[in-house]
Enzyme design. Sequence first.
Site, PDB file in Angstrom:
ATOM      1  N   CYS A 340       1.319  -1.535   0.655  1.00 23.04           N
ATOM      2  CA  CYS A 340       0.264  -0.200  -0.139  1.00 23.04           C
ATOM      3  C   CYS A 340       0.895   0.782   0.244  1.00 23.04           C
ATOM      4  O   CYS A 340       0.682   1.649  -0.905  1.00 23.04           O
ATOM      5  CB  CYS A 340      -1.076  -0.179   0.945  1.00 23.04           C
ATOM      6  N   ARG A 369       6.348 -11.012   5.759  1.00 20.86           N
ATOM      7  CA  ARG A 369       6.403 -10.972   7.271  1.00 20.86           C
ATOM      8  C   ARG A 369       7.109 -11.910   7.831  1.00 20.86           C
ATOM      9  O   ARG A 369       6.645 -13.578   7.294  1.00 20.86           O
ATOM     10  CB  ARG A 369       4.378 -11.381   7.360  1.00 20.86           C
ATOM     11  N   GLN A 387       0.386 -11.033  -2.425  1.00 18.00           N
ATOM     12  CA  GLN A 387      -0.255 -10.358  -2.757  1.00 18.00           C
ATOM     13  C   GLN A 387      -0.923 -10.588  -4.188  1.00 18.00           C
ATOM     14  O   GLN A 387      -0.318 -10.003  -4.732  1.00 18.00           O
ATOM     15  CB  GLN A 387      -0.455  -9.218  -1.814  1.00 18.00           C
ATOM     16  N   ASP A 389      -2.889  -7.957  -5.317  1.00 16.66           N
ATOM     17  CA  ASP A 389      -3.330  -6.858  -4.783  1.00 16.66           C
ATOM     18  C   ASP A 389      -3.614  -6.012  -5.583  1.00 16.66           C
ATOM     19  O   ASP A 389      -3.311  -5.707  -6.431  1.00 16.66           O
ATOM     20  CB  ASP A 389      -1.820  -6.302  -3.971  1.00 16.66           C
ATOM     21  N   HIS A 391      -4.887  -1.267  -5.117  1.00 15.36           N
ATOM     22  CA  HIS A 391      -5.512   0.268  -4.446  1.00 15.36           C
ATOM     23  C   HIS A 391      -5.941   0.355  -5.220  1.00 15.36           C
ATOM     24  O   HIS A 391      -6.178   0.575  -5.943  1.00 15.36           O
ATOM     25  CB  HIS A 391      -4.366   0.468  -3.680  1.00 15.36           C
ATOM     26  N   LYS A 475     -13.811  -4.010   7.072  1.00 16.00           N
ATOM     27  CA  LYS A 475     -13.599  -4.957   6.053  1.00 16.00           C
ATOM     28  C   LYS A 475     -15.042  -5.975   5.762  1.00 16.00           C
ATOM     29  O   LYS A 475     -15.096  -5.824   7.165  1.00 16.00           O
ATOM     30  CB  LYS A 475     -12.058  -5.761   5.659  1.00 16.00           C
ATOM     31  N   HIS A 521      -8.440  -1.377  -0.020  1.00 12.11           N
ATOM     32  CA  HIS A 521      -7.195  -2.497  -0.338  1.00 12.11           C
ATOM     33  C   HIS A 521      -7.879  -3.533  -0.452  1.00 12.11           C
ATOM     34  O   HIS A 521      -9.119  -3.787  -0.029  1.00 12.11           O
ATOM     35  CB  HIS A 521      -6.405  -2.578   0.921  1.00 12.11           C
TER      36      HIS A 521
HETATM   37 ZN   LIG Z   1      -2.975  -2.151   1.074  1.00 14.01          ZN
END
Ligand SMILES: [Zn+2]
Length: 650
Positions: A340, A369, A387, A389, A391, A475, A521
């Site tokens: 992000c 992580r 991910q 991912d 945004h 979320k 996200h």
């Molecule tokens: Zn994010």
Amino acid sequence: MSDQIRITLPDGSVREYPNGVTSLEIATSISEGLARNVLAAKVNGTVQDATRPITTDATVTLLTWNDSEGKATFWHSSAHLLAEALEELYPGIKFGIGPPIEKGFYYDVDLNGQHFSQEDFKKVEDKMLELARQKQEFVRQPISKAEAVAYFEQKGDPYKLDLLEGLDDGTITFYTQGNFTDLCRGPHIPNTGFIKAVKLMNVAGAYWRGDEKNKMLTRVYAVTFPKQKELDEYLHLLEEAKKRDHRKLGKELELFAFSEKVGAGLPLWLPKGTMLRERLENFLRKAQVRAGYSPVVTPHIGSKQLYVTSGHWDKYGEDSFKPILTPEAGEEFLLKPMNCPHHCEIYKTKPRSYRDLPLRLAEFGTVYRYEQSGELHGLTRVRGFTQDDAHIFCRPDQVKDEFMKVIDLVLYVFRSLGFNDYMAQISLRDPENKQKYIGSDEVWEKAEAAIVEAAAEKGLRTVTELGEAAFYGPKLDFMVKDALGRKWQLGTVQVDYNLPERFELEYTGSDNQKYRPVMIHRAPFGSMERFIAILIENTAGNFPLWLSPDQIAVLPISEKYEDYANEVFLLLQENDIRGYVDHRDEKIGRKIRDSELNKVPFMLILGDKEQSEGRVSVRRKGEGDVGSMSLTEFVEFFQNEIKPTTAPVV
Ligand SMILES: [Zn+2]
Ligand SMILES: [Zn+2]
């Protein structure tokens, strides 16, 4: 004290009962059938014995096997039964603790030097069932600390004495069933007769109180059920799950591997796994382009300052990978834990106007992580993962609409991959504990309303959980049920009013004023690693044809037909059909068996007849002969096989 009390039931109805009524008696007054199934009761929010008298007006929920708290009570009570059986069979045994766990329960015991292993399981199970049939009541007895200490001193149970040290006088209770008395605050099921099926699962070592300075006790794991049929089903499911374990299949099908040298929790994608993964990525890339996303690429590390700005450093810095230093003084980088912040900086590369929004930036972004090594598990808990991912930066008035589009995309992904049983959890703020979250009341309320409305308009099956939101926004998490009925958490969609604030993101409105965009996200798969693990377990490695790493195996009957096999294979490749030629000097039966084991969907068998006629003999995995076809016929047949389902073009 009044003679009558008012009991409010979950449906809102209120009934009057004599003071001192038990939950079991309330159940009986409703129906005998219900009473036979009541394991415990929740009285004014506290789970307690169904046989405890109720002496005030109360809200009562009767708990059965279908409630998680009912199950926990059942299994915890079963731990007492296990202890009773063990004490009869192993006199002098000492007891630690016996809690319920996610599936079943355990009891930590000190066998006092007596031998105990898998061979003894049956004996213990039989004893438990014998005691269960006696329908022994669990009798609760409040007791003073002095008396409790005296009891266990006399019995010689050092672990119970250790536990008693931490308890306050006046709060201590004993529970007795049959000849066995335990220190316990309860609650328990009414009697042991509810326990109809018993299975000891495992035995392991466990230090008393989890401290390696203490003595190693024996942990006996077991599971019990109110019906034999449920135990049978459970054991069958375990067997199936073992066969489908993605760690086992990942190895057998050569999809991924781990290497101690590379490091724990860092998966290595082998050629076949990479094939599968790339297909999935391409599938989502195409869907995202159609949905108006722009792909971006960002580095695997970022300056520490980036994560100080985003707040990740304050929140997770201590518990994650340590900063990377360079020869230059004061220069610090972090392994990217999230994509992000990078995407926020992409947003800031030029001025944005209200007409530019929404801006949807998508990246298959690999993040790192730190997870403790004990927490690592196959592909589902790793230290580096990618991910899917994206945004979305949008205006406040676009949030709900964008949310609905994301839901559409997520559901398209699920259906294309055969997950038809799904639901979503809406995670909102804990209204009692608002200081835990970044951002004002106003922005939270707006975000929460957008999620709730979008989910409702899309007709999603949802549950709402208070207090489960992330610190930066509410979320929506998607849960799918797999072929074995197990629930997995998959994609997530998250509103965020906070990062735009921290990164001072702006756009110019139609009135020429500056405004903050809202950030969403989202990741439909969650991560490629986790998703593929679930896909493997759901399909048992029998992937849809469009995803199969090898779609066909070309099997020449002997080396005489190798040239023809190569010719066939080349033509298939020209038609984008993936696979291999089995050149080994093995009998055809063996070659067929091996490609079945490798879960290759189609086999093409080539011998004399096929070669002379320019044809192939087609076999389908698990089903056998499909017939003889010319090469053109086979290509057409294959393309029809891959098409008709929801298989997307990749
Ligand atoms: Zn994010
Ligand atoms: Zn207990």
